[in-house]
Design a protein around this motif. Structure first.
Motif, short mmCIF file in Angstrom:
data_model
loop_
_atom_site.label_atom_id
_atom_site.label_comp_id
_atom_site.label_asym_id
_atom_site.label_seq_id
_atom_site.Cartn_x
_atom_site.Cartn_y
_atom_site.Cartn_z
N GLY A 116 0.81 -1.21 0.00
CA GLY A 116 0.00 0.00 0.00
C GLY A 116 0.84 1.26 0.00
O GLY A 116 0.45 2.28 -0.55
N ASP A 117 2.02 1.21 0.64
CA ASP A 117 2.91 2.38 0.69
C ASP A 117 4.35 1.89 0.85
O ASP A 117 4.87 1.81 1.96
CB ASP A 117 2.50 3.29 1.85
N TRP A 118 4.97 1.53 -0.26
CA TRP A 118 6.32 0.95 -0.23
C TRP A 118 7.34 1.93 0.35
O TRP A 118 8.25 1.52 1.07
CB TRP A 118 6.73 0.49 -1.63
N ALA A 119 7.19 3.22 0.10
CA ALA A 119 8.12 4.21 0.65
C ALA A 119 8.08 4.17 2.18
O ALA A 119 9.13 4.26 2.84
CB ALA A 119 7.79 5.60 0.13
N ARG A 120 6.89 4.01 2.75
CA ARG A 120 6.78 3.93 4.21
C ARG A 120 7.41 2.63 4.73
O ARG A 120 8.08 2.64 5.76
CB ARG A 120 5.33 4.03 4.66
N VAL A 121 7.21 1.53 4.02
CA VAL A 121 7.83 0.25 4.41
C VAL A 121 9.35 0.41 4.43
O VAL A 121 10.01 0.01 5.39
CB VAL A 121 7.40 -0.89 3.45
N GLU A 122 9.90 1.01 3.37
CA GLU A 122 11.35 1.20 3.31
C GLU A 122 11.84 2.12 4.43
O GLU A 122 12.88 1.86 5.05
CB GLU A 122 11.76 1.78 1.95
N ALA A 123 11.10 3.19 4.71
CA ALA A 123 11.49 4.12 5.77
C ALA A 123 11.44 3.43 7.14
O ALA A 123 12.35 3.61 7.97
CB ALA A 123 10.59 5.35 5.76
N ASN A 124 10.39 2.66 7.39
CA ASN A 124 10.29 1.94 8.67
C ASN A 124 11.42 0.94 8.82
O ASN A 124 12.04 0.84 9.89
CB ASN A 124 8.94 1.24 8.78
N LEU A 125 11.69 0.18 7.77
CA LEU A 125 12.78 -0.80 7.83
C LEU A 125 14.12 -0.09 8.06
O LEU A 125 14.95 -0.57 8.84
CB LEU A 125 12.83 -1.64 6.55
N ALA A 126 14.33 1.04 7.41
CA ALA A 126 15.57 1.80 7.61
C ALA A 126 15.74 2.19 9.07
O ALA A 126 16.84 2.09 9.64
CB ALA A 126 15.60 3.03 6.70
N LEU A 132 18.61 -0.51 2.04
CA LEU A 132 19.39 -1.38 2.93
C LEU A 132 20.79 -0.81 3.14
O LEU A 132 21.48 -0.47 2.17
CB LEU A 132 19.51 -2.79 2.35
N PRO A 133 21.22 -0.71 4.39
CA PRO A 133 22.57 -0.22 4.65
C PRO A 133 23.62 -1.24 4.19
O PRO A 133 23.35 -2.44 4.16
CB PRO A 133 22.63 -0.05 6.17
N GLU A 134 24.77 -0.75 3.83
CA GLU A 134 25.89 -1.62 3.47
C GLU A 134 26.57 -2.06 4.76
O GLU A 134 27.34 -1.33 5.34
CB GLU A 134 26.88 -0.86 2.58
N ASP A 135 26.22 -3.24 5.22
CA ASP A 135 26.80 -3.79 6.45
C ASP A 135 26.77 -5.30 6.31
O ASP A 135 25.72 -5.86 5.99
CB ASP A 135 25.99 -3.35 7.68
N PRO A 136 27.89 -5.97 6.53
CA PRO A 136 27.93 -7.42 6.32
C PRO A 136 27.02 -8.21 7.26
O PRO A 136 26.72 -9.38 6.99
CB PRO A 136 29.40 -7.79 6.55
N ARG A 137 26.52 -7.58 8.32
CA ARG A 137 25.63 -8.29 9.25
C ARG A 137 24.19 -8.29 8.77
O ARG A 137 23.35 -8.99 9.32
CB ARG A 137 25.70 -7.64 10.64
N ILE A 138 23.89 -7.50 7.75
CA ILE A 138 22.52 -7.38 7.24
C ILE A 138 22.44 -8.05 5.88
O ILE A 138 23.19 -7.71 4.96
CB ILE A 138 22.12 -5.89 7.13
N ALA A 139 21.55 -9.03 5.77
CA ALA A 139 21.41 -9.77 4.51
C ALA A 139 19.95 -9.84 4.10
O ALA A 139 19.06 -10.02 4.94
CB ALA A 139 21.97 -11.18 4.67
#
Length: 170
Positions: A41-51, A78-85
């Motif tokens: 319904g609101d992908w920008a909000r999903v991305e902001a919340n996940l960030a 997605l942040p560039e961090d090897p712990r996040i996949a």
């Protein structure tokens, strides 16, 4: 009364019976099922919340953790961090939520990979975790795991914060 979700019940049923040894240096793995872009319904909000969720994990005082995200669509944020996949979920979204199916798939793969040792921590993509959570969990090392039974909710529209009440049926 508080009830575990189906995914939590399944995880508990898989654990070995009898005394459990927690490793001296347990891994903490956050499992984040992500809603599909088409179903959001609101992908920008999903991305902001996940960030925000991932920024909170990056601010943990103990950096010994991993985050596994499973979804149909990879967020651009997605942040560039090897712990996040990020892992692709290959089933198309349907009329019902696929959150539990995604958590089950993450749990299954992590169980095989880590032989059930360490801590599997399911998070919604809009959850925030206290900055000392990983440290506290690794120091206290609860033998039977831990279940979030409370917390705080933020109404993003108004900025109001309130204690999270137990959801009906849980």
């Amino acid at each position: 009364a508080f009830r575990l979700s189906a995914a939590e019940e399944a995880a508990l049923a898989r654990r070995p019976l009898g005394p459990r040894q927690v490793p001296e240096d347990p891994e903490v793995i956050f499992a984040i099922p992500l809603v599909a872009r088409e179903a959001s319904g609101d992908w920008a909000r999903v991305e902001a919340n996940l960030a925000r969720t991932l920024t909170g994990l990056l601010k943990q005082t103990d950096r010994t953790w991993q985050a596994r995200i499973l979804g149909q669509d990879r967020p651009d944020t997605l942040p560039e961090d090897p712990r996040i996949a990020f892992y692709a979920y290959h089933k198309p979204p349907g009329p019902e939520s696929d959150q539990m199916a995604k958590l089950s798939q993450l749990a299954e793969s992590l169980w095989e990979e880590h032989d059930g040792s360490g801590y599997f921590v399911p998070l919604d993509a809009d959850d925030l975790v206290h900055r000392t959570y990983v440290h506290d969990l690794r120091v206290e090392r609860p033998r039977d795991g831990a279940v979030f039974t409370g917390g705080w909710m933020l109404d993003a529209a108004t900025g109001r914060i309130a204690a999270a009440a137990e959801r009906p049926g849980r």
